[in-house]
Design a protein around this motif. Structure first.
Motif, PDB file in Angstrom:
ATOM      1  N   ASN A   1      36.494  46.947  38.078  1.00 31.13           N
ATOM      2  CA  ASN A   1      36.979  47.526  39.339  1.00 31.13           C
ATOM      3  C   ASN A   1      36.400  46.794  40.541  1.00 31.13           C
ATOM      4  O   ASN A   1      37.110  46.488  41.508  1.00 31.13           O
ATOM      5  CB  ASN A   1      36.616  49.012  39.418  1.00 31.13           C
ATOM      6  CG  ASN A   1      37.675  49.908  38.803  1.00 31.13           C
ATOM      7  OD1 ASN A   1      38.846  49.550  38.723  1.00 31.13           O
ATOM      8  ND2 ASN A   1      37.270  51.083  38.372  1.00 31.13           N
ATOM      9  N   ASP A   2      35.098  46.538  40.499  1.00 27.90           N
ATOM     10  CA  ASP A   2      34.427  45.898  41.635  1.00 27.90           C
ATOM     11  C   ASP A   2      34.872  44.454  41.822  1.00 27.90           C
ATOM     12  O   ASP A   2      34.982  43.964  42.948  1.00 27.90           O
ATOM     13  CB  ASP A   2      32.903  45.946  41.446  1.00 27.90           C
ATOM     14  CG  ASP A   2      32.354  47.365  41.525  1.00 27.90           C
ATOM     15  OD1 ASP A   2      33.072  48.245  42.026  1.00 27.90           O
ATOM     16  OD2 ASP A   2      31.218  47.582  41.058  1.00 27.90           O
ATOM     17  N   THR A   3      35.125  43.757  40.720  1.00 30.85           N
ATOM     18  CA  THR A   3      35.458  42.328  40.791  1.00 30.85           C
ATOM     19  C   THR A   3      36.937  42.081  41.033  1.00 30.85           C
ATOM     20  O   THR A   3      37.308  41.224  41.849  1.00 30.85           O
ATOM     21  CB  THR A   3      35.042  41.620  39.475  1.00 30.85           C
ATOM     22  OG1 THR A   3      33.658  41.877  39.223  1.00 30.85           O
ATOM     23  CG2 THR A   3      35.267  40.119  39.573  1.00 30.85           C
ATOM     24  N   TYR A   4      37.782  42.832  40.337  1.00 31.05           N
ATOM     25  CA  TYR A   4      39.226  42.554  40.386  1.00 31.05           C
ATOM     26  C   TYR A   4      40.033  43.606  41.143  1.00 31.05           C
ATOM     27  O   TYR A   4      41.234  43.429  41.341  1.00 31.05           O
ATOM     28  CB  TYR A   4      39.773  42.430  38.959  1.00 31.05           C
ATOM     29  CG  TYR A   4      39.089  41.348  38.152  1.00 31.05           C
ATOM     30  CD1 TYR A   4      39.443  40.009  38.294  1.00 31.05           C
ATOM     31  CD2 TYR A   4      38.073  41.678  37.247  1.00 31.05           C
ATOM     32  CE1 TYR A   4      38.803  39.024  37.554  1.00 31.05           C
ATOM     33  CE2 TYR A   4      37.430  40.689  36.502  1.00 31.05           C
ATOM     34  CZ  TYR A   4      37.801  39.376  36.659  1.00 31.05           C
ATOM     35  OH  TYR A   4      37.176  38.387  35.922  1.00 31.05           O
ATOM     36  N   GLY A   5      39.402  44.713  41.528  1.00 27.43           N
ATOM     37  CA  GLY A   5      40.099  45.751  42.276  1.00 27.43           C
ATOM     38  C   GLY A   5      40.555  46.896  41.387  1.00 27.43           C
ATOM     39  O   GLY A   5      40.712  46.745  40.173  1.00 27.43           O
TER      40      GLY A   5
ATOM     41  N   VAL B   1      46.026  40.840  30.234  1.00 30.60           N
ATOM     42  CA  VAL B   1      45.715  41.202  31.623  1.00 30.60           C
ATOM     43  C   VAL B   1      45.018  40.063  32.377  1.00 30.60           C
ATOM     44  O   VAL B   1      44.728  40.196  33.566  1.00 30.60           O
ATOM     45  CB  VAL B   1      44.842  42.472  31.682  1.00 30.60           C
ATOM     46  CG1 VAL B   1      45.609  43.654  31.119  1.00 30.60           C
ATOM     47  CG2 VAL B   1      43.532  42.287  30.929  1.00 30.60           C
ATOM     48  N   LYS B   2      44.739  38.970  31.684  1.00 29.94           N
ATOM     49  CA  LYS B   2      44.172  37.759  32.298  1.00 29.94           C
ATOM     50  C   LYS B   2      42.762  37.940  32.845  1.00 29.94           C
ATOM     51  O   LYS B   2      42.325  37.218  33.734  1.00 29.94           O
ATOM     52  CB  LYS B   2      45.082  37.256  33.443  1.00 29.94           C
ATOM     53  CG  LYS B   2      46.541  37.104  33.076  1.00 29.94           C
ATOM     54  CD  LYS B   2      46.750  36.125  31.940  1.00 29.94           C
ATOM     55  CE  LYS B   2      48.229  35.973  31.612  1.00 29.94           C
ATOM     56  NZ  LYS B   2      48.462  35.116  30.418  1.00 29.94           N
ATOM     57  N   ILE B   3      42.017  38.918  32.309  1.00 28.36           N
ATOM     58  CA  ILE B   3      40.609  39.085  32.657  1.00 28.36           C
ATOM     59  C   ILE B   3      39.860  39.498  31.389  1.00 28.36           C
ATOM     60  O   ILE B   3      40.473  40.029  30.454  1.00 28.36           O
ATOM     61  CB  ILE B   3      40.397  40.149  33.760  1.00 28.36           C
ATOM     62  CG1 ILE B   3      40.914  41.517  33.294  1.00 28.36           C
ATOM     63  CG2 ILE B   3      41.051  39.746  35.060  1.00 28.36           C
ATOM     64  CD1 ILE B   3      40.584  42.645  34.247  1.00 28.36           C
ATOM     65  N   PRO B   4      38.550  39.255  31.324  1.00 25.83           N
ATOM     66  CA  PRO B   4      37.792  39.639  30.122  1.00 25.83           C
ATOM     67  C   PRO B   4      37.734  41.163  29.963  1.00 25.83           C
ATOM     68  O   PRO B   4      37.301  41.865  30.870  1.00 25.83           O
ATOM     69  CB  PRO B   4      36.394  39.066  30.382  1.00 25.83           C
ATOM     70  CG  PRO B   4      36.562  38.074  31.477  1.00 25.83           C
ATOM     71  CD  PRO B   4      37.712  38.563  32.305  1.00 25.83           C
ATOM     72  N   VAL B   5      38.200  41.653  28.828  1.00 23.02           N
ATOM     73  CA  VAL B   5      38.176  43.090  28.546  1.00 23.02           C
ATOM     74  C   VAL B   5      37.629  43.311  27.149  1.00 23.02           C
ATOM     75  O   VAL B   5      38.081  42.700  26.189  1.00 23.02           O
ATOM     76  CB  VAL B   5      39.585  43.721  28.636  1.00 23.02           C
ATOM     77  CG1 VAL B   5      39.521  45.211  28.289  1.00 23.02           C
ATOM     78  CG2 VAL B   5      40.177  43.525  30.017  1.00 23.02           C
TER      79      VAL B   5
END
Length: 214
Positions: A106-110, A173-177
């Motif tokens: 949330n903090d990094t990608y919104g 989602v193109k981010i590390p999850v």
């Protein structure tokens, strides 16, 4: 969303108005044209009122963001679920699934991206379980899965399927999850929902801690 409210509302007003018209027809041998012309309006009003009921019912049981069941639904139905399992002499598994470092996402990608992650996790949980299983958002980034336990091998199959799909989620989602999963078995571990959740939570946090070591 179910259509029961809309069906009952529109059909109920249609039948009620029909009774009204038949009554006055047999009493006066005539029907006012306005009474006949009001049919579409009454059916529409019944449908609209039923739709509002369906919405209230839907959102009382479903999570607004993800569309899966919410905490309230689980709390209201777990007694029935466990009672049915007990009568059928069957076992249940409970999975607690938690998204790792969700605050960082949330903090990094919104928050928009964070919401997308939660939606995707809920979708893959539904896809990876049976239709008879209950998938719910327990709160925040934590999800709950309740299903029939068919032995350790069956549970391992479910866990492996979930872990594999969760690994592929990062590409979608193109981010590390990443996510951590803990489990508990009813009635082996407990016959109380909160004791089962405590057991599954403990396993989930151990899983999360083991990742931070390496």
């Amino acid at each position: 969303m179910k259509y029961s409210g809309r069906i009952v509302g529109s059909l109920g007003l249609f039948l009620l108005h029909s009774v009204y018209i038949f009554y006055y027809y047999f009493r006066d041998n005539s029907v006012e044209p306005l009474d006949l012309y009001s049919y579409p309006f009454l059916v529409f009003f019944g449908y609209w009122a039923g739709k509002q009921y369906d919405k209230v019912r839907f959102y009382s049981e479903k999570d607004e963001l993800t569309g899966i069941y919410n905490r309230r639904f689980v709390m209201n139905t777990y007694d029935k679920i466990f009672s049915f399992a007990e009568r059928a002499n069957s076992k249940l598994f409970i999975l607690v699934v938690d998204c790792d470092s969700f605050k960082t996402i949330n903090d990094t990608y919104g928050h928009h991206k964070g919401d997308m992650v939660l939606i995707k996790i809920s979708e893959l949980l539904v896809e990876s379980t049976r239709k008879s299983d209950i998938v719910a958002r327990w709160g925040g980034d934590e999800f709950l899965v309740i299903g029939h336990y068919n032995g350790e091998a069956g549970l391992e199959t479910v866990l492996n399927r979930l872990e594999k799909k969760l690994e592929n989620l990062s590409d979608q989602v193109k981010i590390p999850v990443k996510a951590s999963i803990g489990s508990a078995i009813y009635p082996n571990d407990s016959m109380d929902l909160f004791e089962l959740l405590k057991k599954a939570d403990g396993q989930m946090y151990n899983c999360k801690a083991s990742k931070s070591i390496f």
